[in-house]
Write a protein that holds these residues in place. Structure first.
Motif, short mmCIF file in Angstrom:
data_model
loop_
_atom_site.label_atom_id
_atom_site.label_comp_id
_atom_site.label_asym_id
_atom_site.label_seq_id
_atom_site.Cartn_x
_atom_site.Cartn_y
_atom_site.Cartn_z
N ALA A 103 36.79 55.26 40.78
CA ALA A 103 36.21 54.04 40.21
C ALA A 103 36.78 52.81 40.92
N VAL A 104 35.91 51.85 41.20
CA VAL A 104 36.29 50.63 41.91
C VAL A 104 36.22 49.44 40.95
N THR A 105 37.26 48.59 40.99
CA THR A 105 37.31 47.46 40.05
C THR A 105 37.33 46.10 40.74
N GLY A 106 37.45 46.07 42.09
CA GLY A 106 37.59 44.80 42.78
C GLY A 106 36.58 44.57 43.88
N TYR A 107 36.34 43.29 44.17
CA TYR A 107 35.36 42.91 45.20
C TYR A 107 35.89 41.75 46.04
N ARG A 108 35.53 41.78 47.32
CA ARG A 108 35.74 40.65 48.23
C ARG A 108 34.51 40.51 49.10
N GLN A 109 33.92 39.34 49.12
CA GLN A 109 32.71 39.10 49.89
C GLN A 109 33.04 39.02 51.39
N PRO A 110 32.21 39.61 52.27
CA PRO A 110 32.42 39.46 53.71
C PRO A 110 32.61 38.01 54.10
N ARG A 111 33.60 37.77 54.96
CA ARG A 111 33.96 36.44 55.45
C ARG A 111 34.34 35.47 54.32
N MET A 112 34.66 36.05 53.17
CA MET A 112 35.04 35.27 51.99
C MET A 112 34.01 34.20 51.65
#
Length: 266
Positions: A103-112
């Protein structure tokens, strides 16, 4: 507390400079770089959070399994790093969870790049780490955003660390180009001020970019890349461990602070 992270993505840097560069070529570079990163983490017995694109997960399942087997957290970093779109929040989670079985709980958008927090929450994420609260010409203008963690639309925001007052960014480019002694000093200052430190790197930084002029990568990215960057990462981890700092995953950080109030915003 040290929140060490890596954006595990297909290398697409040459495309930013007009070079025709395939996904297969980008994966070869990033797989090699990721394994070098994992070697450093394993040698130092520390854990990190690895934000993975859907492209990387699907094309390197054996590396994803190594990440899981060695105790690191897997989070999401969109699907296609070169062409992020609005459906990536859901699709990247589906892909990474399918490949890893975790299970995944975190996200970071490409190039922030910015994201819609309500959509992040709707997709089932607990935290978002898509903010570098600094001023970087041509990329970020975030001098009025919080420096430290805060809540927005029910999602914990975990910005990358910058120095107090002047907000000098302490991300990957800084370790490439500053004298290590200066970088380490600024990291320790952030730790004294904030009580924790957040930074991020990419697998292609640990590839020998200096040997490939055809990539047309700028000097500030090629500088100290490859094995020199491996050594710099190793030195940073060793310095932090020698000072008694504990390495934790982003998910662990969320669990620690989920019942507390955000730190004071400066």
């Amino acid at each position: 507390m040290i929140l060490l992270s890596f954006d595990i993505e297909e290398f697409d840097g040459p495309r930013e400079h007009g070079v025709d560069y395939s996904l297969e070529e980008g994966m070869r570079v990033s797989v090699e770089g990721t394994n070098r990163i994992l070697d450093v983490l394993k040698a130092n017995d520390v854990r990190a959070t690895l934000f993975c694109t859907g492209n990387f997960a699907e094309n390197a399942p054996e590396v994803m399994q190594r990440i899981i087997n060695e105790g690191h957290e897997v989070a999401c970093h969109g699907v296609d790093h070169w062409q992020p779109n609005e459906t990536d929040f859901v699709r990247s989670k589906e892909i990474v969870e399918r490949v890893t079985g975790v299970a995944v709980t975190g996200y970071r958008q490409p190039r922030m790049f910015p994201v819609v927090e309500s959509e992040i929450k709707k997709a089932g994420y607990l935290y978002n780490s898509s903010l570098n609260p600094a001023f970087i010409p041509g990329r970020y203008m975030h001098l009025t955003t919080p420096r430290t963690w805060f809540m927005e639309d029910g999602v914990m925001q975990i910005p990358a660390s910058v120095t107090p007052v002047v907000r000098f960014p302490l991300f990957w480019l800084s370790l490439h180009n500053l004298p290590e002694r200066i970088y380490h000093m600024m990291v320790r200052r952030v730790l004294r001020h904030d009580g924790y430190f957040v930074t991020y790197f990419h697998p292609w930084e640990f590839y020998e970019l200096k040997e490939h002029p055809e990539f047309k990568m700028p000097f500030i990215i090629r500088n100290h890349s490859g094995r020199q960057m491996v050594e710099r990462l190793d030195n940073l981890v060793k310095m932090l461990k020698s000072k008694g700092h504990k390495f934790i995953t982003y998910n662990e950080f969320v669990n620690i602070h989920s019942q507390s109030q955000p730190q004071k915003i400066e």
